[in-house]
Design a protein around this motif. Sequence first.
Motif, mmCIF file in Angstrom:
data_model
loop_
_atom_site.group_PDB
_atom_site.id
_atom_site.type_symbol
_atom_site.label_atom_id
_atom_site.label_comp_id
_atom_site.label_asym_id
_atom_site.label_seq_id
_atom_site.Cartn_x
_atom_site.Cartn_y
_atom_site.Cartn_z
ATOM 1 N N GLY A 94 0.807 -1.216 0.000
ATOM 2 C CA GLY A 94 0.000 0.000 0.000
ATOM 3 C C GLY A 94 0.838 1.262 0.000
ATOM 4 O O GLY A 94 2.032 1.260 -0.302
ATOM 5 N N MET A 95 0.192 2.354 0.364
ATOM 6 C CA MET A 95 0.821 3.663 0.352
ATOM 7 C C MET A 95 1.673 3.850 1.605
ATOM 8 O O MET A 95 1.319 3.383 2.682
ATOM 9 C CB MET A 95 -0.238 4.765 0.304
ATOM 10 N N THR A 96 2.773 4.570 1.434
ATOM 11 C CA THR A 96 3.665 4.851 2.554
ATOM 12 C C THR A 96 4.427 6.144 2.295
ATOM 13 O O THR A 96 4.495 6.614 1.161
ATOM 14 C CB THR A 96 4.657 3.673 2.788
ATOM 15 N N GLY A 97 4.990 6.689 3.334
ATOM 16 C CA GLY A 97 5.808 7.882 3.192
ATOM 17 C C GLY A 97 7.209 7.510 2.738
ATOM 18 O O GLY A 97 7.817 6.596 3.283
ATOM 19 N N LEU A 140 0.065 10.864 10.513
ATOM 20 C CA LEU A 140 0.856 11.354 9.385
ATOM 21 C C LEU A 140 1.600 10.202 8.722
ATOM 22 O O LEU A 140 2.238 9.395 9.392
ATOM 23 C CB LEU A 140 1.860 12.414 9.847
ATOM 24 N N MET A 141 1.524 10.132 7.399
ATOM 25 C CA MET A 141 2.217 9.112 6.637
ATOM 26 C C MET A 141 3.600 9.666 6.284
ATOM 27 O O MET A 141 3.794 10.285 5.242
ATOM 28 C CB MET A 141 1.417 8.769 5.367
ATOM 29 N N LEU A 142 4.532 9.464 7.199
ATOM 30 C CA LEU A 142 5.842 10.085 7.115
ATOM 31 C C LEU A 142 6.914 9.020 7.327
ATOM 32 O O LEU A 142 6.815 8.227 8.271
ATOM 33 C CB LEU A 142 5.933 11.184 8.184
ATOM 34 N N HIS A 143 7.912 8.971 6.461
ATOM 35 C CA HIS A 143 9.007 8.011 6.579
ATOM 36 C C HIS A 143 9.661 8.152 7.954
ATOM 37 O O HIS A 143 9.806 9.265 8.471
ATOM 38 C CB HIS A 143 10.030 8.273 5.465
#
Length: 178
Positions: A94-97, A140-143
């Motif tokens: 899926g989506m990720t930072g 928050l989708m943040l690395h």
Amino acid sequence: MKAYEHFCTITHHKRLVMKGCFKVGLYKQGLLHDLSKYNPVEFLVGCRYYQGTRSPNNAEREKKGYSSAWLHHKGRNKHHLEYWIDYSSGDEKGMTGMKMPKKYVVEMFMDRIAASKVYMKGTYTDRSPWEYYERSANHLMLHEESRALLEKMLKMLAKNGEEKTFAYIRKVILKKKL
């Protein structure tokens, strides 16, 4: 009147970010920060939903269910964590930072300071950007490395103030000589 007030607000914000970026040696980013806010796609929405106490994008989102100005803005400005969201190429699905280059994390930090100063006005303290971040950090989708760097700078600002934090960013994080 809202158009003039909105123009003054975004220009004040831009100047604050520019000033902070210049102090840490990010001259190009300081000059180019948030230029898309002057594009009619963003500017006209900002005028229509201007309140002066928060982002007009939030008001547009409440009314329409989305913010056309924000969707335009985040896709053109690399200092927004949302610019760096993509499909994972690793084990997680899926989506990720994605990991942000340090210079954009630093610009995001300056952006958060400026936004807090603009909207909080006289109640702003060096803790304000950390407190605002802390309220939304969990979703928050943040690395993880970008998150750690942003949090380090926000906590340092809250504890040590701008002068020491900006000097640390310039010398240690960005390794710039002025």
